[in-house]
Design a protein around this motif. Structure first.
Motif, PDB file in Angstrom:
ATOM      1  N   ASP A 113      46.765  44.969  45.331  1.00 21.55           N
ATOM      2  CA  ASP A 113      46.239  45.459  44.061  1.00 21.55           C
ATOM      3  C   ASP A 113      45.211  46.534  44.381  1.00 21.55           C
ATOM      4  OD1 ASP A 113      47.698  43.507  42.649  1.00 21.55           O
ATOM      5  OD2 ASP A 113      46.051  42.063  42.802  1.00 21.55           O
ATOM      6  N   LEU A 114      45.152  47.556  43.550  1.00 18.23           N
ATOM      7  CA  LEU A 114      44.174  48.628  43.694  1.00 18.23           C
ATOM      8  C   LEU A 114      43.304  48.602  42.445  1.00 18.23           C
ATOM      9  CD1 LEU A 114      43.259  51.185  45.309  1.00 18.23           C
ATOM     10  CD2 LEU A 114      44.929  52.466  43.948  1.00 18.23           C
ATOM     11  N   ALA A 115      41.989  48.545  42.616  1.00 18.75           N
ATOM     12  CA  ALA A 115      41.102  48.412  41.458  1.00 18.75           C
ATOM     13  C   ALA A 115      39.847  49.250  41.622  1.00 18.75           C
ATOM     14  CB  ALA A 115      40.719  46.952  41.259  1.00 18.75           C
ATOM     15  N   ASN A 116      39.504  49.958  40.564  1.00 26.13           N
ATOM     16  CA  ASN A 116      38.243  50.668  40.506  1.00 26.13           C
ATOM     17  C   ASN A 116      37.137  49.626  40.345  1.00 26.13           C
ATOM     18  OD1 ASN A 116      35.962  52.186  39.285  1.00 26.13           O
ATOM     19  ND2 ASN A 116      37.441  53.860  39.385  1.00 26.13           N
ATOM     20  N   ALA A 117      35.984  49.844  40.984  1.00 23.01           N
ATOM     21  CA  ALA A 117      34.875  48.889  40.904  1.00 23.01           C
ATOM     22  C   ALA A 117      34.426  48.652  39.471  1.00 23.01           C
ATOM     23  CB  ALA A 117      33.697  49.375  41.748  1.00 23.01           C
ATOM     24  N   GLU A 118      34.651  49.619  38.602  1.00 22.71           N
ATOM     25  CA  GLU A 118      34.236  49.464  37.208  1.00 22.71           C
ATOM     26  C   GLU A 118      34.995  48.341  36.499  1.00 22.71           C
ATOM     27  OE1 GLU A 118      32.536  53.587  35.647  1.00 22.71           O
ATOM     28  OE2 GLU A 118      34.636  53.746  36.291  1.00 22.71           O
ATOM     29  N   SER A 119      36.210  48.036  36.963  1.00 26.25           N
ATOM     30  CA  SER A 119      37.009  47.006  36.295  1.00 26.25           C
ATOM     31  C   SER A 119      37.583  45.960  37.248  1.00 26.25           C
ATOM     32  CB  SER A 119      38.161  47.670  35.529  1.00 26.25           C
ATOM     33  OG  SER A 119      38.983  48.395  36.435  1.00 26.25           O
ATOM     34  N   ALA A 120      37.158  45.963  38.503  1.00 26.63           N
ATOM     35  CA  ALA A 120      37.695  45.034  39.498  1.00 26.63           C
ATOM     36  C   ALA A 120      37.248  43.602  39.228  1.00 26.63           C
ATOM     37  CB  ALA A 120      37.240  45.456  40.898  1.00 26.63           C
ATOM     38  N   PRO A 121      38.109  42.642  39.555  1.00 22.22           N
ATOM     39  CA  PRO A 121      37.724  41.237  39.384  1.00 22.22           C
ATOM     40  C   PRO A 121      36.616  40.856  40.369  1.00 22.22           C
ATOM     41  CG  PRO A 121      39.791  41.379  40.590  1.00 22.22           C
ATOM     42  CD  PRO A 121      39.443  42.780  40.149  1.00 22.22           C
ATOM     43  N   THR A 122      35.823  39.881  39.998  1.00 23.12           N
ATOM     44  CA  THR A 122      34.739  39.425  40.881  1.00 23.12           C
ATOM     45  C   THR A 122      35.028  38.053  41.479  1.00 23.12           C
ATOM     46  OG1 THR A 122      33.537  38.570  38.977  1.00 23.12           O
ATOM     47  CG2 THR A 122      32.978  40.804  39.724  1.00 23.12           C
ATOM     48  N   GLN A 123      36.092  37.410  41.044  1.00 23.39           N
ATOM     49  CA  GLN A 123      36.566  36.164  41.636  1.00 23.39           C
ATOM     50  C   GLN A 123      37.712  36.539  42.566  1.00 23.39           C
ATOM     51  OE1 GLN A 123      35.269  33.071  41.067  1.00 23.39           O
ATOM     52  NE2 GLN A 123      33.747  33.974  39.696  1.00 23.39           N
ATOM     53  N   LEU A 124      37.527  36.374  43.867  1.00 26.76           N
ATOM     54  CA  LEU A 124      38.494  36.889  44.840  1.00 26.76           C
ATOM     55  C   LEU A 124      39.193  35.794  45.638  1.00 26.76           C
ATOM     56  CD1 LEU A 124      36.271  39.854  46.027  1.00 26.76           C
ATOM     57  CD2 LEU A 124      38.167  39.929  44.388  1.00 26.76           C
ATOM     58  N   GLU A 125      39.066  34.551  45.222  1.00 28.98           N
ATOM     59  CA  GLU A 125      39.658  33.422  45.955  1.00 28.98           C
ATOM     60  C   GLU A 125      41.167  33.524  46.131  1.00 28.98           C
ATOM     61  OE1 GLU A 125      38.428  30.918  47.693  1.00 28.98           O
ATOM     62  OE2 GLU A 125      36.337  31.305  47.246  1.00 28.98           O
ATOM     63  N   GLY A 126      41.883  34.226  45.277  1.00 29.57           N
ATOM     64  CA  GLY A 126      43.333  34.309  45.387  1.00 29.57           C
ATOM     65  C   GLY A 126      43.828  35.364  46.373  1.00 29.57           C
ATOM     66  N   TYR A 127      42.921  36.068  47.008  1.00 34.16           N
ATOM     67  CA  TYR A 127      43.302  37.134  47.931  1.00 34.16           C
ATOM     68  C   TYR A 127      43.152  36.694  49.384  1.00 34.16           C
ATOM     69  CZ  TYR A 127      43.357  40.227  43.923  1.00 34.16           C
ATOM     70  OH  TYR A 127      43.652  40.809  42.713  1.00 34.16           O
TER      71      TYR A 127
END
Length: 181
Positions: free
Chosen positions: A32-46
């Protein structure tokens, strides 16, 4: 396996590097590619988190340095939430998730400091596995363009990161190494 590449970009150069890194990673795993402005903050699934941003005032950008970039260096857009603020909001992880960081810096003059190293330290403090050395990609001046070969180097680094999850290769490209002929 799944990865996310989170980036901040004012002029678009760091965004180009992030896309090249993601392109390399996706040869091995879903990304997944995400801009910091809208990136998720829960990253346990990665299984892999890659974070990149421009170096401002020797570290990650701040609201004040981003505003200065717009006012005095003619950055085309204001970034409301950069990687600094995003990392502040990222939840700590309970099992180590592989993480890598990169930044963009002007080619000349070569100044000290690194957004990537500061981001790496933040990730480490939240429980991420940051054994991979940070990478710096160079731009000509604040607005770019990227130095020749940097997109290829970013894609190669992404390939190495994706492949390293299976333990098959080291994620450290040599400077100047090109991925395409």
């Amino acid at each position: 396996m799944r990865a996310i590449v989170v980036f901040e970009s004012l002029w678009g150069n760091t965004g180009q590097i992030a896309r090249a890194v993601a392109l390399g990673i996706e040869e091995s795993i879903v990304v997944d590619l995400a801009n910091a402005e809208s990136a998720p903050t829960q990253l346990e699934g990665y299984d892999l988190v890659v974070v990149g941003g421009p170096t401002h005032a020797f570290s990650m950008s701040r609201p004040s340095t981003r505003e200065t970039a717009v006012q005095t260096q003619h950055a085309p857009r204001v970034v409301k939430r950069g990687i600094r603020e995003w990392l502040d909001d990222v939840s700590a992880v309970f099992h180590p998730i592989a993480a890598a960081t990169f930044d963009t810096k002007v080619e000349s003059p070569r100044l000290p400091g690194s957004a990537a190293k500061a981001a790496r330290s933040e990730l480490r403090s939240k429980g991420f596995d940051v054994r991979v050395p940070s990478q710096t990609f160079r731009v000509h001046g604040y607005g770019g363009p990227l130095v020749d070969g940097e997109l290829d180097r970013a894609e190669e680094w992404g390939k190495a990161l994706g492949a390293s999850l299976s333990g098959s290769i080291s994620p450290e490209p040599r400077d100047g190494e090109a991925s395409r002929s």
